[in-house]
Enzyme design. Structure first.
Site, PDB file in Angstrom:
ATOM      1  CB  SER A 143      12.021  62.777 -15.838  1.00 14.20           C
ATOM      2  OG  SER A 143      13.037  62.263 -16.653  1.00 14.20           O
ATOM      3  CE1 TYR A 184       8.719  63.836 -20.442  1.00 10.39           C
ATOM      4  CE2 TYR A 184      11.119  63.898 -20.542  1.00 10.39           C
ATOM      5  CZ  TYR A 184       9.958  63.368 -20.016  1.00 10.39           C
ATOM      6  OH  TYR A 184      10.036  62.400 -19.059  1.00 10.39           O
ATOM      7  CE  LYS A 232       7.735  64.379 -16.955  1.00  8.95           C
ATOM      8  NZ  LYS A 232       6.407  64.001 -16.466  1.00  8.95           N
TER       9      LYS A 232
HETATM   10  N1  UFG Z   1      18.977  53.526 -27.233  1.00 10.33           N
HETATM   11  C1  UFG Z   1      19.517  52.820 -28.291  1.00 10.33           C
HETATM   12  N2  UFG Z   1      18.667  52.398 -29.264  1.00 10.33           N
HETATM   13  C2  UFG Z   1      17.334  52.644 -29.253  1.00 10.33           C
HETATM   14  C3  UFG Z   1      16.795  53.379 -28.156  1.00 10.33           C
HETATM   15  C4  UFG Z   1      17.660  53.809 -27.183  1.00 10.33           C
HETATM   16  O1  UFG Z   1      20.712  52.565 -28.340  1.00 10.33           O
HETATM   17  O2  UFG Z   1      16.623  52.238 -30.178  1.00 10.33           O
HETATM   18  C5  UFG Z   1      19.879  53.971 -26.157  1.00 10.33           C
HETATM   19  C6  UFG Z   1      19.903  55.472 -25.977  1.00 10.33           C
HETATM   20  O3  UFG Z   1      20.827  56.064 -26.841  1.00 10.33           O
HETATM   21  C7  UFG Z   1      20.269  55.577 -24.505  1.00 10.33           C
HETATM   22  C8  UFG Z   1      19.634  54.329 -23.877  1.00 10.33           C
HETATM   23  O4  UFG Z   1      19.399  53.439 -24.950  1.00 10.33           O
HETATM   24  O5  UFG Z   1      21.645  55.485 -24.363  1.00 10.33           O
HETATM   25  C9  UFG Z   1      18.325  54.618 -23.183  1.00 10.33           C
HETATM   26  O6  UFG Z   1      17.470  55.304 -24.089  1.00 10.33           O
HETATM   27  P1  UFG Z   1      15.917  55.500 -23.808  1.00 10.33           P
HETATM   28  O7  UFG Z   1      15.348  56.243 -24.970  1.00 10.33           O
HETATM   29  O8  UFG Z   1      15.295  54.196 -23.464  1.00 10.33           O
HETATM   30  O9  UFG Z   1      15.887  56.373 -22.497  1.00 10.33           O
HETATM   31  P2  UFG Z   1      16.537  57.804 -22.226  1.00 10.33           P
HETATM   32  O10 UFG Z   1      17.566  57.607 -21.182  1.00 10.33           O
HETATM   33  O11 UFG Z   1      16.952  58.504 -23.449  1.00 10.33           O
HETATM   34  O12 UFG Z   1      15.253  58.600 -21.730  1.00 10.33           O
HETATM   35  C10 UFG Z   1      14.564  58.221 -20.599  1.00 10.33           C
HETATM   36  C11 UFG Z   1      13.090  58.559 -20.756  1.00 10.33           C
HETATM   37  C12 UFG Z   1      12.904  60.027 -20.848  1.00 10.33           C
HETATM   38  C13 UFG Z   1      13.590  60.719 -19.729  1.00 10.33           C
HETATM   39  C14 UFG Z   1      15.029  60.305 -19.637  1.00 10.33           C
HETATM   40  C15 UFG Z   1      15.686  60.882 -18.421  1.00 10.33           C
HETATM   41  O13 UFG Z   1      12.565  57.957 -21.916  1.00 10.33           O
HETATM   42  O14 UFG Z   1      11.529  60.289 -20.775  1.00 10.33           O
HETATM   43  O15 UFG Z   1      15.114  58.906 -19.545  1.00 10.33           O
HETATM   44  O16 UFG Z   1      17.005  60.531 -18.319  1.00 10.33           O
HETATM   45  F1  UFG Z   1      13.548  62.050 -19.884  1.00 10.33           F
END
Ligand code: UFG
Length: 342
Positions: A127, A152, A156
């Site tokens: 990841s 988590y 990885k």
């Molecule tokens: N976000 C929102 N509202 C929500 C959910 C997410 O605004 O309800 C925002 C988050 O703050 C972030 C973006 O959308 O800025 C993406 O969030 P995600 O949760 O979809 O993804 P992440 O980038 O946090 O995490 C993903 C994977 C993880 C991994 C990570 C690595 O879910 O498993 O990328 O960068 F570790």
């Protein structure tokens, strides 16, 4: 050893099921192993429906060494793609042992059983989380990993290291770690897609469930980040494109095209997209209005991360192909199918 046969652990899940489809399309035989702890048989049935192949499915916990060993003895495959893992960042902070036990033990079992049964090729689902808040953007595979901020993320990094060290020590093995950015979307058939249990933690399933009326309102976590529109930047990679990167990785090892026996590739688009841009694009391509509000920042979010994909492009001969428009349409088509929305 059948070189054109692949064990897909976690193959009932979101990324695993899409990868199984693309492997079969590329001429591989696939065996799916999954304990359905965070998925159900609909993923496997979807793979069978799309491909027309009665893909073997084994209900097994990769941590159960004896049961897993039986599968290795029964099926003739030479490569494994290891998806089976827990993936909720917040839960891993609250209950780290759940993550260390499951994610490490299952991977240790895979490596040991590969060695014991004379098999060769391992693709590990890593990841972009390993980069943390990177010092340089976009990140290349040489960008330094940052200390993990969740169990988590730590699993990885640790599994990458287990693979690196095992390949270095055991000449029989080859390994590729694929560092995924943010996988989104669904298969164009809408027969497989992302099916989170409970309240979605990730952005796109939250968006599609809000559009479907399952959730009342999307919270955009922060509009005061140092980015052009104040929301976080990510690299959203289409799920089918991501699946195809796995086929390229397996091809590379099976055909002995790998330059090193252990390699790492970023799998992203190379394009940074903000949360607002993603939401606006979803609304535009699906011709609907989404109920959303700006909420406080979410703990643990990095401001920005996106991929330099030069290595994957040049070495794997792989490129992200589907546009964000197509991907976000597919995400909505999938949600509509799941919710019976016409
Ligand atoms: N976000 C929102 N509202 C929500 C959910 C997410 O605004 O309800 C925002 C988050 O703050 C972030 C973006 O959308 O800025 C993406 O969030 P995600 O949760 O979809 O993804 P992440 O980038 O946090 O995490 C993903 C994977 C993880 C991994 C990570 C690595 O879910 O498993 O990328 O960068 F570790």
């Amino acid at each position: 050893m059948n070189k054109k046969s692949v064990l897909v652990s976690g193959g009932a899940g979101y990324i695993g099921s899409h990868t199984a489809v693309e492997l079969i399309a590329a001429g591989y035989d696939v065996v799916i192993a999954d304990n359905l702890s965070n998925s159900d048989m609909s993923g496997v049935e979807g793979v069978r429906a799309i491909t027309g192949v009665d893909v073997p499915f084994v209900n097994v916990d990769c941590c159960d060494r004896e049961a897993f060993a039986e599968l290795f003895a029964k099926y003739d495959f030479d490569s494994v793609i290891h998806f089976a893992a827990f993936k909720a960042v917040g839960e891993s902070v609250a209950d780290p042992m759940k993550y260390y036990h499951n994610n490490l033990l299952s991977f240790i079992n895979i490596v040991e059983l590969m060695l014991a049964s004379g098999k060769h090729n391992i693709v590990f689902s890593s990841s972009a989380t390993v980069y943390g808040e990177a010092d340089e953007l976009p990140v290349t595979e040489a960008t330094e990993r940052k200390p993990a901020t969740s169990a988590y993320g730590n699993t990885k990094q640790m599994c990458e290291d287990i693979l690196r060290d095992s390949v270095a020590a055991y000449p029989q093995l080859k390994g590729i770690a694929l560092r995924y950015f943010n996988p989104i979307g669904a298969h164009p058939s809408a027969l497989i897609g992302e099916l989170p249990r409970g309240v979605p933690q990730n952005l796109v399933p939250y968006i599609t469930q809000t559009a479907a009326g399952v959730r009342e309102c999307l919270s955009i976590f922060g509009d005061d980040y140092p980015t052009p529109d104040g929301s976080c930047l990510r690299d959203y990679i289409d799920i089918v494109d991501l699946a195809k990167a796995h086929v390229a990785a397996i091809d590379r090892m099976v055909e002995d095209k790998n330059k090193e026996r252990y390699e790492i590739f970023n799998v992203g688009t190379g394009r940074a997209v903000s949360v607002f841009e993603l939401v606006n694009t979803f609304e535009r391509v699906n011709n609907l209005k989404l109920n959303y509000k700006v909420a406080p920042r979410r703990a643990g979010d990095v401001v920005a991360v996106w991929a330099d994909t030069t290595l994957a492009n040049n070495e794997l001969g792989w490129h992200a192909e589907r546009s964000l428009d197509e991907t976000l349409k597919s995400a909505w088509e999938w949600e509509k199918r799941v919710r019976n929305i016409k």
